[in-house]
Motif scaffolding. Structure first.
Motif, PDB file in Angstrom:
ATOM      1  N   VAL A 360       0.829  -1.207   0.000  1.00  0.00           N
ATOM      2  CA  VAL A 360       0.000   0.000   0.000  1.00  0.00           C
ATOM      3  C   VAL A 360       0.861   1.254   0.000  1.00  0.00           C
ATOM      4  CG1 VAL A 360      -2.119  -0.897   1.052  1.00  0.00           C
ATOM      5  CG2 VAL A 360      -0.206  -0.266   2.513  1.00  0.00           C
ATOM      6  N   ALA A 361       0.307   2.320  -0.593  1.00  0.00           N
ATOM      7  CA  ALA A 361       0.962   3.634  -0.585  1.00  0.00           C
ATOM      8  C   ALA A 361      -0.064   4.685  -0.210  1.00  0.00           C
ATOM      9  CB  ALA A 361       1.574   3.936  -1.948  1.00  0.00           C
ATOM     10  N   ALA A 391       4.412  -0.993   3.267  1.00  0.00           N
ATOM     11  CA  ALA A 391       3.806   0.338   3.175  1.00  0.00           C
ATOM     12  C   ALA A 391       4.834   1.381   2.767  1.00  0.00           C
ATOM     13  CB  ALA A 391       3.181   0.721   4.515  1.00  0.00           C
ATOM     14  N   TYR A 392       4.422   2.261   1.834  1.00  0.00           N
ATOM     15  CA  TYR A 392       5.339   3.284   1.318  1.00  0.00           C
ATOM     16  C   TYR A 392       4.640   4.637   1.242  1.00  0.00           C
ATOM     17  CZ  TYR A 392       6.970   6.120  -2.635  1.00  0.00           C
ATOM     18  OH  TYR A 392       7.322   7.162  -3.444  1.00  0.00           O
ATOM     19  N   THR A 417      11.087   5.266   0.742  1.00  0.00           N
ATOM     20  CA  THR A 417      11.348   5.369  -0.697  1.00  0.00           C
ATOM     21  C   THR A 417      10.774   4.170  -1.427  1.00  0.00           C
ATOM     22  OG1 THR A 417      13.461   4.180  -0.702  1.00  0.00           O
ATOM     23  CG2 THR A 417      13.521   6.530  -0.172  1.00  0.00           C
ATOM     24  N   LYS A 418      10.419   4.394  -2.685  1.00  0.00           N
ATOM     25  CA  LYS A 418       9.854   3.324  -3.511  1.00  0.00           C
ATOM     26  C   LYS A 418      10.918   2.271  -3.844  1.00  0.00           C
ATOM     27  CE  LYS A 418       8.239   4.791  -7.368  1.00  0.00           C
ATOM     28  NZ  LYS A 418       7.389   5.454  -8.362  1.00  0.00           N
ATOM     29  N   SER A 440      -2.805   5.633  -4.355  1.00  0.00           N
ATOM     30  CA  SER A 440      -3.161   6.684  -5.296  1.00  0.00           C
ATOM     31  C   SER A 440      -2.189   6.681  -6.465  1.00  0.00           C
ATOM     32  CB  SER A 440      -3.152   8.051  -4.597  1.00  0.00           C
ATOM     33  OG  SER A 440      -4.259   8.181  -3.740  1.00  0.00           O
ATOM     34  N   TYR A 441      -2.683   7.030  -7.625  1.00  0.00           N
ATOM     35  CA  TYR A 441      -1.884   6.937  -8.838  1.00  0.00           C
ATOM     36  C   TYR A 441      -0.588   7.737  -8.723  1.00  0.00           C
ATOM     37  CZ  TYR A 441      -0.677   6.861 -13.783  1.00  0.00           C
ATOM     38  OH  TYR A 441      -0.019   6.688 -14.975  1.00  0.00           O
ATOM     39  N   GLY A 442      -0.664   8.890  -8.064  1.00  0.00           N
ATOM     40  CA  GLY A 442       0.507   9.747  -7.926  1.00  0.00           C
ATOM     41  C   GLY A 442       1.635   9.129  -7.131  1.00  0.00           C
ATOM     42  N   MET A 443       1.375   8.044  -6.418  1.00  0.00           N
ATOM     43  CA  MET A 443       2.415   7.381  -5.640  1.00  0.00           C
ATOM     44  C   MET A 443       3.247   6.419  -6.494  1.00  0.00           C
ATOM     45  SD  MET A 443       2.244   8.797  -2.778  1.00  0.00           S
ATOM     46  CE  MET A 443       3.428   7.766  -1.906  1.00  0.00           C
TER      47      MET A 443
END
Length: 455
Positions: A360-361, A391-392, A417-418, A440-443
Motif C-alpha cells: 500500500v501507498a 507500506a510506502y 522510498t519506492k 493513489s496513482y501519484g504514488m
C-alpha cells in the motif's frame, strides 16, 4: 447524431443567419482537432491557457463540416459554416438535452465516490439483455463528456446508462438537469474530493444533487447504510435501497479469485456470479438490479447477463507475478472507502497454501485528517487474515502503525522510498503469494507492479 445545420438551429438558439449552410450534414461532435472526423461539428471552448476558437479553421481543414462560435469572441471566420451561440459549452449541453429528449430512451444516471464505472458496466450488461443500450465510454462523465456521450448515442437506443462525475458542488446538478433521469443510482459516499469539499457531509450533498433532475415518477437507488444521505431524501421521487439492510440485500456471498457469487432476499434460489473482483461489487450489482427491476428484468435475467459481460479497462485485475505469484493490481487510485473494500475482499479470499501480502501507498487529497483515515484503514485488517504488509509514503506510516497492532511488528514493513520497497518485496517473494497492490496513482505503485511482473 445525424443532423443538418438547419435542424441544429431548430434545436438550440443560434444567433446568426445560417441559411447559406442549412443543408450541410453533421454526423458527429468533436472538441479536439486531433480527433476530427469528416462531418463533425467542432465545439471550441475557452480555457485558462488557450481558446479553442483559434482552431476552428484547422478543424474545418481536418474535415469538420461546421463549428460553434461564441458570441463574445471577435472575428468569426468568413466563409466557413459557423453557428454563433451565446456560450459554446451551454450550447453543447442544450443540444445534448434536446437530442436526448428526441431519442427518448429510458435514462439511468450513476454517481458515487467509488464504483461508478463498474456499476455502469454492470448496469449496461444487464440492460442489454433486453434492450438496445448506449453507455458512457471511458471517463466521459463531466460537463463536456456527458453531452458528448449523449450526442454519440444511436437513434434506436432504448436505454442510456450515463455516468456522472464531479470534483466540486453543483457539477452533478448541471448534469442531471441535462438528463432528467428516469432512474438515478448513488453507489456510495466516500472520501474522494474531500480536500475540495471539506467533509463527507458535503460530499453527500454533492452526490444528492443528482435528484435535482428527478421527476415524481423517477426512482432514486441508494445504499441503505449511508446515514449521510437519509436526511437529504425527499418525497419528490420514489426510492429503493440496497445493502446489508436494504430493500435488496444479500443472503450469501462467496469470494472467489475471479469474482463473487451471491444470493438475495428477492430471489434466494438464484445464485448470481459477478465476474469482477471485490465483495463491494455485489452491492454495485444489487444497485443495478433495482434499476433493472424497473425495466422488467428479473434476477434470473441478471444472472445470465453477467455471465458474459464486458467491462471497461480493469482497475482491479489479477496479474501473473514473478516466480509464479499472483498480483491483485489496483494501483490506479485509492481512497479510504475503496482501500477498505479491497482489503475486505482480499482478506476473505480463500488462499490454500498461499501467503497474502498487502502493498500500500499513500491515499492523496484527504486533507488535514489524512493520518486518521490511513490509521483507520490499517485498523480494518483482521488478525490472521494477512501475512505481511509493505507500506510506502508519508501518511501510510499511520496505516503501518495500525497494521502492526493487528498482525505484529515483525510482519509490517514501512519504507520512505519506492526503491527500498521494491528491493524488500523482491527479496521476500518466493512465488507462493497473493499480492494486493493499492495506492493513489501519484504514488507510482505501477512501477512496483512492473517490477513484480518482470519475467
Amino acid at each position: 447524431m445525424k443532423k443538418t445545420i438547419a435542424e441544429i438551429a431548430d434545436m438550440i438558439p443560434v444567433l446568426n443567419d445560417i441559411s447559406e449552410w442549412g443543408d450541410v450534414a453533421l454526423t458527429g461532435v468533436c472538441f479536439d482537432t486531433r480527433q476530427i472526423k469528416a462531418g463533425d461539428l467542432f465545439v471550441p471552448f475557452i480555457g485558462e491557457s488557450r481558446d479553442g476558437h483559434a482552431f476552428v479553421k484547422d478543424a474545418h481543414e481536418a474535415g469538420a463540416s461546421a463549428a460553434f462560435w461564441q458570441k463574445d469572441v471577435p472575428n468569426p471566420p468568413a466563409g466557413l459554416p459557423v453557428l454563433m451561440v451565446e456560450d459554446t459549452l451551454t450550447a453543447l449541453q442544450d443540444l445534448a438535452k434536446a437530442y436526448l429528449q428526441e431519442v427518448n430512451p429510458k435514462t439511468i444516471a450513476i454517481t458515487g465516490s467509488n464504483g461508478k464505472t463498474t456499476t455502469k458496466d454492470i448496469m449496461a450488461a444487464i440492460a442489454a439483455s433486453k434492450y438496445r443500450v448506449h453507455k458512457t465510454g471511458g471517463n466521459f462523465n463531466n460537463h463536456i463528456g456527458l453531452p458528448f456521450t449523449i450526442l454519440s448515442m444511436p437513434r434506436d437506443t432504448e436505454v442510456a446508462v450515463l455516468e456522472m462525475g464531479m470534483n466540486h458542488r453543483h457539477e452533478i446538478e448541471v448534469l442531471t438537469k441535462i438528463v432528467n433521469p428516469d432512474i438515478a443510482l448513488i453507489t456510495n459516499v466516500g472520501e474522494a474530493h474531500l480536500e475540495h469539499l471539506g467533509s463527507r457531509e458535503e460530499i453527500a450533498k454533492a452526490k444528492m444533487e443528482i435528484t435535482a433532475g428527478l421527476a415524481s415518477t423517477s426512482l432514486l437507488v441508494y445504499p441503505s447504510e449511508e446515514e449521510l444521505l437519509k436526511p437529504l431524501i425527499t418525497d419528490q421521487y420514489r426510492v429503493a435501497t440496497f445493502g446489508e439492510k436494504g430493500d435488496l440485500h444479500p443472503l450469501m456471498m462467496r469470494t472467489e479469485m475471479e469474482g463473487t457469487s451471491f444470493t438475495t432476499n428477492v430471489a434466494p434460489e438464484v445464485e448470481i456470479f459477478v465476474p469482477i473482483v471485490g465483495e463491494h461489487n455485489v452491492f454495485n450489482t444489487m444497485a443495478a438490479m433495482l434499476a433493472a427491476n424497473e425495466l422488467g428484468i428479473s434476477a434470473l435475467d441478471v444472472k445470465e447477463a453477467l455471465a458474459n459481460m464486458e467491462r471497461s479497462n480493469s482497475r482491479l485485475e489479477w496479474l501473473v507475478g514473478t516466480k509464479g505469484s499472483d498480483i491483485l493490481n489496483d494501483a490506479y487510485n485509492s481512497s479510504p472507502t475503496a482501500l477498505m473494500a479491497v482489503l475486505k475482499t482480499f482478506m476473505h479470499l480463500e488462499a490454500p497454501n498461499k501467503k497474502k501480502f498487502v502493498v500500500v501507498a499513500d491515499m492523496l487529497e484527504l486533507g488535514e485528517d489524512a493520518d486518521t483515515f490511513h490509521y483507520n484503514a490499517g485498523k480494518s485488517i483482521e488478525k490472521g487474515s494477512i501475512d505481511k504488509v509493505f507500506a510506502y509514503g508519508n501518511h501510510i506510516e499511520a496505516f503501518a502503525k495500525a497494521a502492526t497492532e493487528q498482525i505484529g511488528e515483525e510482519n509490517v514493513f514501512y519504507f520512505e522510498t519506492k526503491e527500498a520497497l521494491k528491493n524488500e518485496l523482491l527479496s521476500q517473494v518466493t512465488g507462493d503469494e497473493y499480492i494486493m497492490v493499492k495506492g493513489s496513482y501519484g504514488m507510482g505503485l505501477k512501477d512496483v507492479v512492473a517490477v513484480l511482473t518482470e519475467e
